[in-house]
Design a protein around this motif. Sequence first.
Motif, PDB file in Angstrom:
ATOM      1  N   GLY A  60      21.374 -46.585  12.188  1.00 47.38           N
ATOM      2  CA  GLY A  60      20.321 -45.676  11.228  1.00 47.38           C
ATOM      3  C   GLY A  60      19.596 -46.413  10.573  1.00 47.38           C
ATOM      4  O   GLY A  60      19.691 -47.133  10.195  1.00 47.38           O
ATOM      5  N   ASN A  61      18.168 -45.785  10.534  1.00 46.91           N
ATOM      6  CA  ASN A  61      17.338 -46.633   9.988  1.00 46.91           C
ATOM      7  C   ASN A  61      16.661 -45.363   9.204  1.00 46.91           C
ATOM      8  O   ASN A  61      16.726 -43.880   9.185  1.00 46.91           O
ATOM      9  CB  ASN A  61      16.802 -46.208  11.437  1.00 46.91           C
ATOM     10  CG  ASN A  61      15.185 -47.234  10.957  1.00 46.91           C
ATOM     11  OD1 ASN A  61      15.424 -48.309  10.001  1.00 46.91           O
ATOM     12  ND2 ASN A  61      14.024 -46.974  10.934  1.00 46.91           N
ATOM     13  N   THR A  62      16.003 -46.193   7.629  1.00 49.37           N
ATOM     14  CA  THR A  62      15.439 -45.472   6.935  1.00 49.37           C
ATOM     15  C   THR A  62      13.927 -46.146   6.298  1.00 49.37           C
ATOM     16  O   THR A  62      14.331 -47.075   6.329  1.00 49.37           O
ATOM     17  CB  THR A  62      16.502 -45.262   5.662  1.00 49.37           C
ATOM     18  OG1 THR A  62      17.720 -45.145   6.445  1.00 49.37           O
ATOM     19  CG2 THR A  62      15.733 -44.783   4.532  1.00 49.37           C
ATOM     20  N   ARG A 101      23.353 -42.159   8.274  1.00 48.24           N
ATOM     21  CA  ARG A 101      22.944 -42.018   9.366  1.00 48.24           C
ATOM     22  C   ARG A 101      23.281 -42.979  10.694  1.00 48.24           C
ATOM     23  O   ARG A 101      23.935 -42.386  11.734  1.00 48.24           O
ATOM     24  CB  ARG A 101      20.789 -42.280   9.549  1.00 48.24           C
ATOM     25  CG  ARG A 101      20.597 -41.436   8.950  1.00 48.24           C
ATOM     26  CD  ARG A 101      19.281 -41.515   8.668  1.00 48.24           C
ATOM     27  NE  ARG A 101      18.413 -41.090   7.861  1.00 48.24           N
ATOM     28  CZ  ARG A 101      16.765 -40.884   7.453  1.00 48.24           C
ATOM     29  NH1 ARG A 101      15.853 -41.686   8.328  1.00 48.24           N
ATOM     30  NH2 ARG A 101      16.240 -40.241   6.500  1.00 48.24           N
ATOM     31  N   MET A 102      24.281 -44.036  10.508  1.00 43.85           N
ATOM     32  CA  MET A 102      24.627 -44.822  11.486  1.00 43.85           C
ATOM     33  C   MET A 102      26.076 -43.975  11.959  1.00 43.85           C
ATOM     34  O   MET A 102      26.491 -43.861  12.826  1.00 43.85           O
ATOM     35  CB  MET A 102      25.024 -46.503  11.104  1.00 43.85           C
ATOM     36  CG  MET A 102      25.256 -46.936  12.198  1.00 43.85           C
ATOM     37  SD  MET A 102      25.891 -48.342  11.692  1.00 43.85           S
ATOM     38  CE  MET A 102      27.509 -47.742  10.235  1.00 43.85           C
ATOM     39  N   LYS A 103      27.038 -43.736  10.384  1.00 45.19           N
ATOM     40  CA  LYS A 103      27.902 -43.257  10.812  1.00 45.19           C
ATOM     41  C   LYS A 103      28.000 -41.363  11.365  1.00 45.19           C
ATOM     42  O   LYS A 103      28.732 -41.578  12.252  1.00 45.19           O
ATOM     43  CB  LYS A 103      28.744 -42.948   9.398  1.00 45.19           C
ATOM     44  CG  LYS A 103      29.637 -44.197   8.860  1.00 45.19           C
ATOM     45  CD  LYS A 103      29.950 -44.477   7.262  1.00 45.19           C
ATOM     46  CE  LYS A 103      30.918 -45.084   7.432  1.00 45.19           C
ATOM     47  NZ  LYS A 103      31.609 -44.605   6.000  1.00 45.19           N
ATOM     48  N   LYS A 118      26.045 -54.408  10.154  1.00 51.75           N
ATOM     49  CA  LYS A 118      24.638 -55.466  10.073  1.00 51.75           C
ATOM     50  C   LYS A 118      23.513 -54.536   9.418  1.00 51.75           C
ATOM     51  O   LYS A 118      23.147 -53.987   9.865  1.00 51.75           O
ATOM     52  CB  LYS A 118      24.611 -56.389  10.966  1.00 51.75           C
ATOM     53  CG  LYS A 118      25.473 -57.742  11.001  1.00 51.75           C
ATOM     54  CD  LYS A 118      25.164 -58.293  11.799  1.00 51.75           C
ATOM     55  CE  LYS A 118      25.805 -59.507  11.871  1.00 51.75           C
ATOM     56  NZ  LYS A 118      26.999 -59.324  13.023  1.00 51.75           N
ATOM     57  N   TYR A 119      23.010 -55.105   7.916  1.00 52.76           N
ATOM     58  CA  TYR A 119      21.631 -54.712   8.019  1.00 52.76           C
ATOM     59  C   TYR A 119      20.006 -55.703   8.158  1.00 52.76           C
ATOM     60  O   TYR A 119      20.459 -56.334   7.863  1.00 52.76           O
ATOM     61  CB  TYR A 119      21.982 -54.456   6.539  1.00 52.76           C
ATOM     62  CG  TYR A 119      23.044 -53.303   5.854  1.00 52.76           C
ATOM     63  CD1 TYR A 119      22.790 -52.016   6.058  1.00 52.76           C
ATOM     64  CD2 TYR A 119      23.573 -53.609   4.932  1.00 52.76           C
ATOM     65  CE1 TYR A 119      23.388 -51.153   5.500  1.00 52.76           C
ATOM     66  CE2 TYR A 119      24.993 -53.007   4.700  1.00 52.76           C
ATOM     67  CZ  TYR A 119      23.741 -51.546   4.612  1.00 52.76           C
ATOM     68  OH  TYR A 119      24.803 -50.451   4.697  1.00 52.76           O
ATOM     69  N   VAL A 137      15.440 -50.097   5.756  1.00 52.65           N
ATOM     70  CA  VAL A 137      16.716 -50.372   5.835  1.00 52.65           C
ATOM     71  C   VAL A 137      17.347 -50.415   7.522  1.00 52.65           C
ATOM     72  O   VAL A 137      17.181 -48.609   7.206  1.00 52.65           O
ATOM     73  CB  VAL A 137      17.577 -50.362   4.869  1.00 52.65           C
ATOM     74  CG1 VAL A 137      18.834 -50.998   5.070  1.00 52.65           C
ATOM     75  CG2 VAL A 137      16.731 -50.646   3.774  1.00 52.65           C
ATOM     76  N   LEU A 138      17.796 -50.785   7.942  1.00 53.70           N
ATOM     77  CA  LEU A 138      18.535 -50.541   9.319  1.00 53.70           C
ATOM     78  C   LEU A 138      20.114 -51.025   9.004  1.00 53.70           C
ATOM     79  O   LEU A 138      20.126 -52.040   9.610  1.00 53.70           O
ATOM     80  CB  LEU A 138      17.993 -51.113  10.938  1.00 53.70           C
ATOM     81  CG  LEU A 138      18.507 -51.394  11.705  1.00 53.70           C
ATOM     82  CD1 LEU A 138      18.257 -49.447  12.408  1.00 53.70           C
ATOM     83  CD2 LEU A 138      17.670 -52.218  12.844  1.00 53.70           C
TER      84      LEU A 138
END
Lengths: 148, 168
Positions: A60-62, A101-103, A118-119, A137-138
């Motif tokens: 997930g990327n923001t 977003r990743m979830k 991981k971030y 932030v990924l």
Amino acid sequence: MVNIIIFLSLMVLGYLFGQWAEKRHYRSILEREEILNKLPAIASRYPPADRAYEQVLVMGNTVISVDYFKRFLATLRNLFGGRVTAYESLLDRARRESMLRMKSEAQKLNADMVFNIKYETASIYKGRGQNIGSVEVLAYGTALIAKH
Amino acid sequence: MKYENPQIPEGINVSKTHPLKELAILAGSALLLLAVFSFLLGHSAAYLARMIPFETEVELSKGLDFSNDGTPGVHAYLDGLTQRIGQTMDLPQGMKIVPSTIRKKEFAMPGKRAFHEAGRGCPGVLLGYAKRGRPRVKKGRVLRMISICHRPLFYLVENHPDFGIAII
């Protein structure tokens, strides 16, 4: 005089819109976190060995931009040192949004959990005078989907 | 093994200080520092101006126009004044006396007009003049006119009853 008026207008607009956007975003984050809390996201590198899982990379990327008010506040803070609290909420929002977003992606895959979270962070736009403009932030991890 | 994510309390990674309160503290501190710095600079300007080498002053004052628009009476008075000063002062080589006049009202005006009238924008340390010449100008008003010197060669010489304050 004109410059002062422009500066004050930007400060007021930055503060009002920034606060409004932040509050709205936090409300959305809290709602979605409650829904997605059922899907565990674990930092451990070792997946459970109780059964066979299909493993899929999810991410997930923001990208979040900082408003004029916070930028000015952070510049003032740079004079004296200490916690740059103006950026704390910015980064907190970006981290949590990326995780959500990743979830969400993992949930679409019917994953049981996400492992090895991981971030990664990056400043994608420096702005004038090398100030932080936007932050990326990924969040990524391995979604484990139970094999039937 | 059972995995779960407990609900983390809000506000762990974010400061609870209101941004406006932080702005007030930081901006107030910055303004206070600026005020203290300006106050110290204002009070030490007369002392610091004397430490600027003459060559630097000459370099900085290049391109400035020192002509006076006064009447022949004023010019005659200034010429006489120049002669009198030249005779009594032991000036370094290359230093010229450039007299000018300003009226008391202009001297008391805050801003740059006094400097402008005193020789096309030649700034000086007016506090220094006030101390040396003791003109009848309120100290508070003179203080507002203190500036960093481009050409700190000005000294209040005379307070002429007809022509005003003569400075060089």
